[in-house]
Design a protein around this motif. Sequence first.
Motif, mmCIF file in Angstrom:
data_model
loop_
_atom_site.group_PDB
_atom_site.id
_atom_site.type_symbol
_atom_site.label_atom_id
_atom_site.label_comp_id
_atom_site.label_asym_id
_atom_site.label_seq_id
_atom_site.Cartn_x
_atom_site.Cartn_y
_atom_site.Cartn_z
ATOM 1 N N MET A 155 41.740 33.034 45.595
ATOM 2 C CA MET A 155 42.352 34.049 44.714
ATOM 3 C C MET A 155 42.857 33.438 43.413
ATOM 4 N N LEU A 156 43.531 32.281 43.539
ATOM 5 C CA LEU A 156 44.079 31.635 42.357
ATOM 6 C C LEU A 156 42.950 31.296 41.384
ATOM 7 N N LEU A 184 33.123 47.335 37.369
ATOM 8 C CA LEU A 184 32.873 48.022 36.103
ATOM 9 C C LEU A 184 32.407 47.031 35.025
ATOM 10 N N ILE A 185 32.818 45.761 35.159
ATOM 11 C CA ILE A 185 32.408 44.742 34.178
ATOM 12 C C ILE A 185 31.029 44.187 34.533
ATOM 13 N N SER A 186 30.880 43.691 35.762
ATOM 14 C CA SER A 186 29.572 43.190 36.218
ATOM 15 C C SER A 186 29.570 43.085 37.738
ATOM 16 N N PRO A 187 28.368 43.170 38.356
ATOM 17 C CA PRO A 187 28.307 43.056 39.817
ATOM 18 C C PRO A 187 28.880 41.717 40.301
ATOM 19 N N SER A 188 28.614 40.629 39.562
ATOM 20 C CA SER A 188 29.095 39.342 40.058
ATOM 21 C C SER A 188 30.622 39.267 40.010
ATOM 22 N N LEU A 189 31.233 39.798 38.938
ATOM 23 C CA LEU A 189 32.706 39.799 38.881
ATOM 24 C C LEU A 189 33.270 40.663 40.018
ATOM 25 N N GLY A 190 32.593 41.801 40.277
ATOM 26 C CA GLY A 190 33.029 42.675 41.372
ATOM 27 C C GLY A 190 33.022 41.958 42.708
ATOM 28 N N VAL A 191 31.935 41.237 42.975
ATOM 29 C CA VAL A 191 31.816 40.543 44.268
ATOM 30 C C VAL A 191 32.853 39.418 44.364
ATOM 31 N N LEU A 192 33.074 38.709 43.245
ATOM 32 C CA LEU A 192 34.061 37.615 43.262
ATOM 33 C C LEU A 192 35.466 38.153 43.546
ATOM 34 N N ILE A 193 35.816 39.267 42.905
ATOM 35 C CA ILE A 193 37.148 39.841 43.133
ATOM 36 C C ILE A 193 37.238 40.396 44.554
ATOM 37 N N PHE A 194 36.134 40.990 45.025
ATOM 38 C CA PHE A 194 36.093 41.444 46.424
ATOM 39 C C PHE A 194 36.404 40.264 47.351
ATOM 40 N N GLY A 195 35.794 39.090 47.068
ATOM 41 C CA GLY A 195 36.052 37.896 47.880
ATOM 42 C C GLY A 195 37.535 37.555 47.884
ATOM 43 N N ALA A 196 38.145 37.579 46.688
ATOM 44 C CA ALA A 196 39.564 37.241 46.566
ATOM 45 C C ALA A 196 40.419 38.233 47.355
ATOM 46 N N VAL A 197 40.045 39.496 47.315
ATOM 47 C CA VAL A 197 40.834 40.522 48.006
ATOM 48 C C VAL A 197 40.626 40.439 49.519
ATOM 49 N N VAL A 198 39.367 40.360 49.939
ATOM 50 C CA VAL A 198 39.093 40.453 51.377
ATOM 51 C C VAL A 198 39.691 39.248 52.121
ATOM 52 N N GLY A 216 46.970 39.620 36.892
ATOM 53 C CA GLY A 216 48.383 39.297 37.139
ATOM 54 C C GLY A 216 48.775 39.563 38.583
ATOM 55 N N VAL A 217 48.250 40.678 39.135
ATOM 56 C CA VAL A 217 48.513 41.025 40.539
ATOM 57 C C VAL A 217 47.937 39.945 41.450
ATOM 58 N N THR A 218 46.672 39.571 41.194
ATOM 59 C CA THR A 218 45.990 38.573 42.018
ATOM 60 C C THR A 218 46.725 37.232 41.961
ATOM 61 N N PHE A 219 47.138 36.868 40.740
ATOM 62 C CA PHE A 219 47.880 35.620 40.554
ATOM 63 C C PHE A 219 49.176 35.648 41.361
ATOM 64 N N TYR A 220 49.844 36.795 41.335
ATOM 65 C CA TYR A 220 51.104 36.922 42.080
ATOM 66 C C TYR A 220 50.879 36.735 43.581
ATOM 67 N N ILE A 221 49.891 37.463 44.118
ATOM 68 C CA ILE A 221 49.661 37.405 45.553
ATOM 69 C C ILE A 221 49.313 35.970 45.976
ATOM 70 N N ALA A 222 48.443 35.318 45.178
ATOM 71 C CA ALA A 222 48.037 33.950 45.525
ATOM 72 C C ALA A 222 49.210 32.981 45.416
ATOM 73 N N ALA A 223 49.810 32.924 44.230
ATOM 74 C CA ALA A 223 50.760 31.839 43.950
ATOM 75 C C ALA A 223 52.175 32.130 44.440
ATOM 76 N N GLY A 235 39.312 26.420 49.185
ATOM 77 C CA GLY A 235 39.203 27.790 48.678
ATOM 78 C C GLY A 235 38.864 27.803 47.192
ATOM 79 N N ILE A 236 39.481 26.902 46.446
ATOM 80 C CA ILE A 236 39.211 26.821 45.006
ATOM 81 C C ILE A 236 37.765 26.400 44.764
ATOM 82 N N LEU A 237 37.330 25.385 45.527
ATOM 83 C CA LEU A 237 35.951 24.909 45.407
ATOM 84 C C LEU A 237 34.969 26.016 45.800
ATOM 85 N N ALA A 238 35.307 26.753 46.860
ATOM 86 C CA ALA A 238 34.439 27.838 47.329
ATOM 87 C C ALA A 238 34.291 28.902 46.246
#
Length: 246
Positions: free
Chosen positions: A47-48, A128-142, A200-207, A230-233
Motif C-alpha cells: 500500500m505504501l 478511471l485513469i488506466s486499467p493498470s492503475l486500477g489493478v494496482l490500487i485493487f492490490g493495495a486495497v484487497v 492520502g487515505v491509502t498512505f494513512y492506512i498503510a503508515a 510488499g514494497i518489492l512486490a
Amino acid sequence: MHPKTLAVLSVGIAAFGTVAGGLLVLFKPKWEDRYLKLSISFGAGFMLAAAALAMIPASLTLTNRAPLFFLAGYLTIHFFEHTIAPHFHFGEETHREVMVNRFISYSSIFGLAIHTLFDGISIGSGFLISPSLGVLIFGAVVLHKLPEGFTISSIMLASGRSHKAAIGASGILALSTILGALLITFFKNSVNLSLPFSAGVTFYIAATDLVPIINESNKGLRNSFAFFTGILAFYLSDLLLENYLG
Ligand SMILES: [Zn+2]
Ligand SMILES: [Zn+2]
C-alpha cells in the motif's frame, strides 16, 4: 478481459475480502495471529508503495492541487477512525474493558465504513485513469481487507455481540466499499480530486494504521521482511502491468 469487467470484479473481490476477514475471527484457528501479522506487514508495504509510486505521481498529472487533496485524505481518515471513535486500532480487539461502552463499537463501525467507502472510491478512481492503475490500487486495497474484516468482527465480539452481529458489521464495510466504487462511477469528473484524496487515505492506512501493528509485534524481523517484500512486490507488479495492461 474488458477493463469494466476487471473493475467490477476487483470491487467485488475487495468487498468479499472484508467478510472473509470477519469470518476468520469466528473460526479462529491457532495459526491465524502469525499469518495475520505477516499479511498485514506485506499489505502495508504494498500500500505504501502504491501511494508513493503510483497514486501520487498520477495525481500530480491531474491537478496542481494534488498535495492539498492528499493531505485532506490523510486527515479525513484520522478524523473518522481516531477522533470520532474514542478507541480504535487495527488488529485483534482484546481490550474488553473499554468495549463495554456500546458507543465505542458503533463509532468504530462508522469510522471504518468511511474508510472502506474510500477503499471503493480508490479502486474506481484508479480504473478511471488506466486499467493498470486500477489493478494496482485493487492490490493495495484487497491486501488489507482481511485484517479490516478481522478488526471489525473482533470489536463486535469483544463488546459482547453475537457472531451474527460480527458478520453483519463486516457486511456493512463490504457494502460501503461497493458504494464508494459506485459513487466515483457516477461522478467520474471528480477523479482529479478523488485520486489524490485516495492516495492520502491509502498512505494513512498503510503508515498510520498498519505499520504500528508491525512495530509492536515481537516477531519484528520476520514482519519487517514481509513489509519490504510488499514494497518489492508492488514494484514488480507495476512493471508487469505496465507491459500487459498499459
Ligand atoms: Zn483495543
Ligand atoms: Zn480498507
